[in-house]
Design an enzyme around this catalytic site. Structure first.
Site, PDB file in Angstrom:
ATOM      1  CG  ASP A 283      50.490  -4.334  62.939  1.00  0.00           C
ATOM      2  OD1 ASP A 283      49.977  -3.460  62.824  1.00  0.00           O
ATOM      3  OD2 ASP A 283      49.592  -4.914  62.534  1.00  0.00           O
TER       4      ASP A 283
ATOM      5  NE  ARG B 140      48.833  -1.606  60.994  1.00  0.00           N
ATOM      6  CZ  ARG B 140      48.066  -2.380  60.015  1.00  0.00           C
ATOM      7  NH1 ARG B 140      47.128  -1.639  59.191  1.00  0.00           N
ATOM      8  NH2 ARG B 140      47.851  -3.626  60.191  1.00  0.00           N
TER       9      ARG B 140
END
Length: 205
Positions: free
Chosen positions: A126, A128
């Site tokens: 991930d 982000r």
């Protein structure tokens, strides 16, 4: 991070009328949006969601993920309450971009799960970043959220930027035969709080 407010307009939707606020991250060039309804600058915790862009789920009705269902559910919940904020963040594919997301889907079609596919492409599970949320919320006068999420990483990220998460509101939507393994992997490998329905299914489904 230099995130600046650009403009705001009304946005009528099937759920009700929101105000759409446009922001520009001057470092990355990415454009982010906040949708608001009601008085959110009164100091009380605001029902809110951080929603990362998902073209396939949000606009193309994909059943491979739960993103579109969560977007609709969050907007409906805000409209029902008459007050809230949704930050729509341009972080397609958990931060790897649309074309790499399609590459990851191709690997998943061959048997990899969503985390394995990212790693095989050389990305993190991930990627982000939520740093842009603090200046966006500050511009809107919001310092405390009742956050609609199943992802504890979002809670930690906001708190690290001095945004209070007064409550985590579960947002479990859209389970189907096409995304069951995906959601199980998010629970088992990414720590998403999806309840006993998904726990332990990553290896068996």
């Amino acid at each position: 991070m230099s995130v600046v407010f650009v403009a705001a307009s009304k946005l009528p939707t099937p759920f009700g009328e929101f105000t759409m606020h446009g922001f520009l991250d001057e470092e990355s060039g990415k454009e982010h949006v906040a949708l608001t309804m009601g008085d959110i600058a009164d100091g009380a915790p605001v029902l809110g969601r951080l929603h990362s862009e998902c073209l396939t789920g949000d606009a193309l009705f994909s059943l491979r993920c739960d993103c579109g269902f969560q977007l609709e559910g969050a907007l409906a919940a805000i409209a029902e309450e008459g007050r809230g904020v949704l930050l729509y963040l341009r972080q397609e594919g958990r931060g790897i971009g649309l074309l790499n997301k399609i590459r990851a889907y191709e690997l998943q079609d061959g048997g990899a799960d969503t985390v394995e596919a990212n790693l095989q492409l050389g990305f993190g599970a991930d990627q982000r970043d939520y740093a842009m949320c603090q200046p966006m919320l500050a511009h809107l006068g919001v310092s405390s959220l009742r956050l609609m999420t199943n992802n504890p990483r979002k809670v930690k990220a906001l708190e690290s930027y001095a945004v209070t998460v007064a409550e985590r509101v579960p947002l479990q939507k859209g389970l189907n035969k096409h995304n069951r393994r995906y959601l199980a992997t998010k629970a088992g490998k990414l720590g998403h709080m999806l309840g006993s329905l998904h726990q332990g299914e990553a290896e068996t489904t």
